[in-house]
Design a protein around this motif. Sequence first.
Motif, short mmCIF file in Angstrom:
data_model
loop_
_atom_site.label_atom_id
_atom_site.label_comp_id
_atom_site.label_asym_id
_atom_site.label_seq_id
_atom_site.Cartn_x
_atom_site.Cartn_y
_atom_site.Cartn_z
N LEU A 102 0.71 -1.22 0.06
CA LEU A 102 -0.04 0.07 -0.09
C LEU A 102 0.89 1.43 -0.07
CD1 LEU A 102 -2.60 -1.31 2.43
CD2 LEU A 102 -2.80 -0.99 0.17
N SER A 114 4.53 7.40 8.37
CA SER A 114 3.16 7.02 8.27
C SER A 114 2.86 5.71 7.61
CB SER A 114 2.24 8.02 7.30
OG SER A 114 1.79 8.93 8.17
N ASN A 123 2.81 0.80 9.27
CA ASN A 123 1.43 0.16 9.56
C ASN A 123 1.05 -0.61 8.35
OD1 ASN A 123 1.11 0.37 12.42
ND2 ASN A 123 1.39 2.49 11.39
N SER A 124 1.60 -0.34 7.14
CA SER A 124 1.12 -0.86 5.82
C SER A 124 2.09 -1.59 5.28
CB SER A 124 0.49 0.09 5.00
OG SER A 124 -0.49 0.85 5.70
N GLU A 127 -17.78 -10.97 3.69
CA GLU A 127 -16.76 -11.84 4.98
C GLU A 127 -18.05 -13.15 5.27
OE1 GLU A 127 -15.48 -7.99 6.62
OE2 GLU A 127 -14.77 -9.74 7.87
N ALA A 160 -1.91 -10.35 6.73
CA ALA A 160 -0.87 -9.34 6.71
C ALA A 160 0.31 -9.83 7.51
CB ALA A 160 -1.34 -8.07 7.47
N ARG A 178 8.30 -7.03 8.65
CA ARG A 178 8.04 -5.85 8.48
C ARG A 178 9.45 -5.04 9.05
NH1 ARG A 178 2.00 -3.73 9.41
NH2 ARG A 178 0.77 -5.86 9.15
N ILE A 222 -4.75 4.43 10.30
CA ILE A 222 -3.28 4.82 10.26
C ILE A 222 -2.72 3.93 9.05
CG2 ILE A 222 -1.44 4.07 11.69
CD1 ILE A 222 -3.07 4.82 14.00
N GLY A 223 -1.46 4.40 8.28
CA GLY A 223 -0.96 3.70 7.54
C GLY A 223 -1.61 4.11 5.98
N SER A 224 -1.29 3.32 5.21
CA SER A 224 -1.79 3.75 3.76
C SER A 224 -2.95 2.90 3.08
CB SER A 224 -0.39 3.21 2.72
OG SER A 224 0.55 4.22 3.14
N ASP A 225 -3.62 2.10 4.21
CA ASP A 225 -4.96 1.51 3.65
C ASP A 225 -5.88 2.75 3.36
OD1 ASP A 225 -7.07 -0.04 3.52
OD2 ASP A 225 -7.66 0.34 5.49
N ILE A 226 -6.55 2.47 1.98
CA ILE A 226 -7.36 3.49 1.58
C ILE A 226 -8.85 3.19 1.84
CG2 ILE A 226 -5.95 4.01 -0.32
CD1 ILE A 226 -8.45 2.58 -1.98
N THR A 270 -6.17 -4.02 6.37
CA THR A 270 -4.96 -4.57 5.85
C THR A 270 -4.82 -5.85 6.72
OG1 THR A 270 -3.47 -3.28 7.31
CG2 THR A 270 -3.89 -2.11 5.28
N GLY A 271 -5.50 -6.09 7.72
CA GLY A 271 -5.19 -6.94 8.61
C GLY A 271 -4.15 -6.83 9.66
N SER A 272 -3.73 -5.42 9.86
CA SER A 272 -2.82 -5.29 10.85
C SER A 272 -3.15 -4.67 11.99
CB SER A 272 -1.86 -3.95 10.11
OG SER A 272 -1.30 -4.38 8.84
N ILE A 317 -1.27 -4.78 15.29
CA ILE A 317 0.20 -3.90 15.23
C ILE A 317 -0.23 -2.52 15.55
CG2 ILE A 317 2.00 -3.32 13.67
CD1 ILE A 317 2.02 -6.07 12.71
N ILE A 318 -1.33 -2.03 14.78
CA ILE A 318 -1.54 -0.50 14.76
C ILE A 318 -1.92 -0.39 16.20
CG2 ILE A 318 -3.40 1.14 14.09
CD1 ILE A 318 -3.28 -0.25 11.42
N GLY A 362 -13.07 -3.28 11.07
CA GLY A 362 -12.23 -3.49 9.79
C GLY A 362 -12.17 -5.04 9.62
N LEU A 363 -10.89 -5.18 8.84
CA LEU A 363 -10.76 -6.63 8.53
C LEU A 363 -9.78 -7.27 10.03
CD1 LEU A 363 -10.47 -8.90 6.27
CD2 LEU A 363 -8.46 -7.86 5.69
N SER A 412 -9.12 -10.80 12.05
CA SER A 412 -9.63 -12.36 12.21
C SER A 412 -9.90 -12.68 13.61
CB SER A 412 -8.33 -12.83 11.54
OG SER A 412 -7.30 -12.73 12.61
N THR A 440 -16.21 -6.58 12.30
CA THR A 440 -16.14 -6.86 10.97
C THR A 440 -17.23 -6.17 10.09
OG1 THR A 440 -17.18 -8.75 11.16
CG2 THR A 440 -14.95 -8.79 11.66
N ALA A 441 -16.94 -6.13 8.71
CA ALA A 441 -18.01 -5.32 7.97
C ALA A 441 -19.10 -5.98 8.21
CB ALA A 441 -17.26 -5.55 6.67
#
Lengths: 564, 132
Positions: free
Chosen positions: A101, A113, A116-117, A323, A473, A479, B13-17, B66-68, B71-72, B94-95, B97, B114-115
């Motif tokens: 991403l 930033s 986390n991705s 899902e 992920a 990472r 947070i991060g680049s998830d859109i 993103t499944g993170s 960590i976030i 979000g996503l 598990s 989850t969604a």
Amino acid sequence: MKKDTVQLDRHAGGLVRWATQGHIEVKEFYTPEDVADHSYEETLGDPGQYPYTRGLYQSMYRDRLWLKSFIVGYATVEETNEAFKKYIAAGMNDLRIGGDLNAQVGLDPDHPSAFNSISCAGPTVPGLYRFEKILEGIDLEQGVYELGDASPSSCLFRYSMLLALMENQEKDISRIRGNAVNDPIRSKLVFGIRDFTTEINKRICLDFIEFSKKHTPKWHPFSPNGVDLNQSGMDAVAEVGGVLALGEAVCRELQNSRGISVDEFGPMVFSMDADSDFFETIAKFRVARRMWARIAKEKLGAKTERAMKLKIGIRTSGLSLQEQNPLNNAARITLQILSCVFGGVNSLDSSCMDEALGLPSFEARMFSLNAQHIVTHEANIPMVADPLGGSYYLEWLTNKIESDVTAYMAEMEANGGIFECMENDWLKGKMLENRRKVQKERQDGKRLIIGVDAFKYPEGPINQAIIDSAYHAPPLDVRMKVLAELKEFRESRDPEKLKQGLKAVYLASKHGENVVRPIIDAIKAGMTLGEMVGVIRLGYSLPYDNLNQIDTPEYVKVMLKEAN
Amino acid sequence: MENRKIRILISKIGSDIHELGAFMLLNAFRDAGMEAIYTGRYQSPAGVAKAAVAEDVDVIALSDHTGSMPIIADFVIQELRKLDADDIHIIAGGLISTDDVKKLEEMNVTGNYTAGTPLDEIIEHVRKVVRA
């Protein structure tokens, strides 16, 4: 003991709406009357004949099946390379190379930033040192490559890495085949990417096309993207209207500022979305081909057939996948694939049944690939071109969507054209309005998502297996390793060569010269994506970091001093 | 403080859109009478922690596809601690598990939706964690 009785309901599961997914009201049935004012020659023509409503080629899929592709990208470069080889062996012939991403939005993984991705949704590829590992053992003069990156910057960077790699291997870059999205509207409207201003994005988009036309003639350097417009809320009409308007605007710019005619530009490619509504999706593809042919001929003055022909590359709808009860996604995917084949598309990237849960697993991908093989070899669908052509309903719907798209484009034009409509949020307004409409329909029970809003059943071992097999992920250590490798790479570069590389990119940006050749050379000298973005921004007197979190690195400051 | 509206910061947070969920919640929280703020995309954990303190929020709602999420959330908690603000509740969506849910609950991150979760359920949860 009283026995349980069940109530039978004759109307259980009945229809809840009389309009397509894109809100087009439809009648109970259609007759020749509904298409009476359209002539076969003008609106349809045979397959392979202007305006190509029925497909680009007379023999259609008999001579060339649609290309089958997947975005392949896992957390590590090694896994990604291995997956490419596995899918090629299974019949995939269109390689979609994606990055994580951060790579999509112009950030290096060591940006504050970015952490986390890192390696989410694909491998981290900030530079050639990792990119070459993804393509190890794959001959770049063969095959077709797709660059679906989110912004012109990331598309151009990846294309330049491909060419740098070929030159390093002493291959002939003119033989590379493929597509890049390179879409300056989607980058801002959908992704909100801040790396470049719209002015820079337009410039990068045109530089990329100009360079590619000269040096890689088999490459399509631009394909307006409707996939993400659609997935962000635009309906079918706004999707087609958006890609047509962008295609026209960019072709005009090419003509006016670069002296490249639409005939020199050649065939247009649109990246479009195959959504849930079956007939609306088929009609949408037919409309896009017909309208592009007319725009190219009548508005842009195309003389060659090549320039009037629109190729359509598809990504099936990720948003439609759920899902809950993920097994149902198999049916969604199959229908979407079928609509693509009925719609005569040229390449198809199918989503996978576990995609709402993570990145697709191998088996889920194989299902999506084999569904296409079943459509071809068992159901015998592609033997005849445009097999639904002449259906009263489909032809009426095709004409209806065309007239709605024409009205939508006129409205956009009246509001200043597509770039202005993005800057003044007219497009965003349309997107949000439709999104709210859809949300309300779901709340009111007028739009059912099976297994989520209705017809739910408890998930058993089959659904559970799908849920468990999606690719997740990467953990922290993967990472951290990426960051350690990048640090090592940055320190291993020859500072003088890097400085010269960055300087050439900076000066070309500043002086309005084509940036592609300097970028390829700088990539060979070790330039990363984040550095490319930063240095081009400096060329436009903008701060190095688009998120205002890091300073210009010392070695870039040294380069700047020398250049100015 | 009895009549104070619940203040909530929705963060990516991060680049998830993927921000459909964030927008949906923004509207839903506001409709439910809360003061809801959305950070927008491409944020850093330190930036979100700072914004949460500056805006004096009761809850941070983290959204990620993103499944993170573990960590976030861990990074955000560390940043909140640095600001002596780890009394701010964190909820997530979000996503995510089933494994992630366990990890998140151990960190005292709740919700973990989850969604497709009904919005009323999420709103009720926010009220509950703020009251507690």
